[in-house]
Design a protein around this motif. Sequence first.
Motif, PDB file in Angstrom:
ATOM      1  N   THR A  89      61.980  -4.982  -9.087  1.00  0.00           N
ATOM      2  CA  THR A  89      60.877  -5.384  -9.657  1.00  0.00           C
ATOM      3  C   THR A  89      59.691  -4.132  -9.824  1.00  0.00           C
ATOM      4  N   SER A 126      55.777  -3.427 -10.721  1.00  0.00           N
ATOM      5  CA  SER A 126      54.491  -3.959 -10.911  1.00  0.00           C
ATOM      6  C   SER A 126      53.448  -3.107 -11.318  1.00  0.00           C
ATOM      7  N   ASN A 152      58.477  -9.027  -4.343  1.00  0.00           N
ATOM      8  CA  ASN A 152      58.012  -8.511  -5.294  1.00  0.00           C
ATOM      9  C   ASN A 152      56.330  -9.037  -5.734  1.00  0.00           C
ATOM     10  N   ARG A 208      54.467  -7.651 -14.290  1.00  0.00           N
ATOM     11  CA  ARG A 208      55.719  -7.411 -13.690  1.00  0.00           C
ATOM     12  C   ARG A 208      57.120  -7.589 -14.283  1.00  0.00           C
TER      13      ARG A 208
END
Length: 801
Positions: A597, A599, A220, A620
């Motif tokens: 995750t 972002s 991520n 994030r």
Amino acid sequence: MKSGLFFILYVFWCTLLHAQVNSVTLSGKLKAKQSAESPAFINILLKKKVDSGFVTGTISKEDGSYVLSGVKPGSYFLQISSANFQPKNIDLFVGSLAEFLVIPTIELEPATKVLSEVSVTGKTEEVNTKLDKKVINVSSNITQTGGSILQVMQTLPGVTVQDGKILIRGSDKVAVLVDGKQTALTGFGAQTSLDNIPASAIERIEIINNPSAKYDANGNAGIINIIFKKTKKDGWSGKIGMTTGLGAIWEKRANLPTIRPQFQGTPKLNPSASVNYRKNKINWFLQGDYYYNPTLNKNEFVDRYYDNGDTIYQQTKRNRKTTVVTGRTGFDWNISSNNLFSSSVLYSREKILDNGDEPFFKSNLNNRTRLWQFLEDEVKTTVTAMNTYQHKFDRPGEVINVGLNYTFHREDEKYFFTNSMPTYTGLDSFKLLSDEHVTDFTFDYIRPLRYGKLETGVKYRWRNIPTNMKFKPGINSPLDVNAGGWATYKEDIPAIYSNYSYETAKWEAEAGLRMEYVRVRYLVDPNHNTYKSDGYQYTQPFPSMRLAYKFDAKRKLSLFFNRRVDRPAELDIRVFPKFDDAEIIKVGNPALKPQYTNSVELAFRANRDQGYFYAALYHRFATGTITRIGTIVPGSTIIYNGMQNAGRSFNTGIELVYSGKLDTWLNYTLNVNGYHNQINAFSAVNLYPSPITYTSEKQEIYSGSIKLNLQMKIADKTDVQVAATYLAPDLIPQGRIEQRFGVDAGLKRSIQKGKAEFFINATDLFNTMIIRKHITGGGFNYTSADYYETQVVRVGYALKF
């Protein structure tokens, strides 16, 4: 983050470039309207829109197709003329997102009358830069020349290294690739092996903060892609080099009483050679490195305090001797102008011998209660075979890539220790053998369009890791012999993706979707005393998006979004207890689940006459955050570190890069990264060796880093680089790591008419890099300071032929 934060220098040694397309190939086809006549041998001219200036030209082939190569991004128009057809002008914008663009079929009217020429004016569009990738040329680094890949990594913008793991913008969820492919050499979890791979074999490193859907969904924080060197020169060519050095030049902190001396004045040796032969349709290459690297790998002093009032003072000193042999060979075969086959093999053998001492004291240093001395003998062997076939269609830029890659990684570890207690001395040992098999199949199709390109493909990964742990206990052994046996990790990941990019004079857009099905099974020996077989599976979408607006030729604003996953590494779920030190035992958790995750990033770049300015705001948000939790069993001082899903976490920050020139002899690059890390309150249960519940309050901190690189040309063919880094206090599992600071310097001179170079450099010149931590766990807390080897001086010579 006090006042010193703004006055400390760093090195970001390398040349920082943002990826861009400088040359575009255009292709298209002409068609006769309401006629069967083939529009062959038609004059096609490309002219600038701003002033009608000639750029390039060609004539159409017998089937009406045409190709225009070497076109720079900008605004143009096509001028088409023939005695048999009416003249025609077509407005055309050439962007910087794709190397190949397809112009839609152009229909030509029969020449029934003569049309006057149309004159079109407009604004010229210069080369634009993409904000999703940074490219660092390793050869530009002077301060880390002769070092390892991991040492190079910690100099990159926004990158730090902690306990063998690479962090981007404060997150350790990073995917590391070799030539665009993930292998066991770079790690599917920790990347400690990178510290033993010489940087001399590497051409460049790419940092991809916002990967598109064509990349695997794991990582991520982003992707780091390591590109090995490959020569394109015809005939025989190559390079030989020799680097030597000395580390731990002076003692940072003396040992506690009653143990063997720590390494000091550790010699380094790194001979390397590469050869390349290119002729006609074949290109063959061979690279080899030998790396001898003794180090004071760990010299940590710990004060542990327990809730029952006990206090323990200890030192962990680890003298390490590492010998690494790395080789890479392969060939590229241009079967025809439309077909290419490439095959390569990467081999690495890493031999590690650790001799360590761990004395334990209570109340004062005259009262030693225990001495733990160990020898760790480990061999890591990695073989990666990469095979790629590429077919080019007649339309320029339209290709199919097929890849089949296999990686074998063996971890053969033997651990012997002497446990000296006041009333007895025990001799214990254990052996771990792990064989990792990874097979990847990929199929990718790329089709250029008029204003962008379409990418789509499939991938299948099969991964199998059988592991076996055997214990050999001695007198009153601390080994848990019932926690050994066998375990096997199995992973299957089929995936499909599609990615579309589009560009006009003012806008850029890229959108993609990756669908992954993941099935993980972890089979555990039924005789294991704590854990049982477990696993997980999911089918999930992972979208990515980029939208950019170009204010003018030098300024661009981009918005990114992507969703990614971090699957638990095999080491994170491995059920065998292993000693981090005599009283800290780490063990995996087969019930661990993936971390997801989302972002978002807003980035701006402005090019200047002698540099650029780059700024990015990012956020994030993760669920199922993977972290390590330490607990103790009542009545014991031994800490058991287990892996857990901690719930939600957040990372919000800003990254700034400012590059410029103060004079003809002085260039600088400043990288500032500041962020807020937060882990919400959570509870977890460590099952080994018996269930213990741990509850954590919310943790948060404001952290960041400052890196400054100064590059100076002090004489003809002589360059000097001075660099410094400041890392602010940051969150780590159950605690924080304190601020760190170091300065690097180097000099490089080109000799022998540019065919050779000599260099001398120093890492952590003032020996100031010390790792200090504060940890609070279930029933204990401790402070530690690690005075491991960071100061290294190297001298080297390299010759090209």
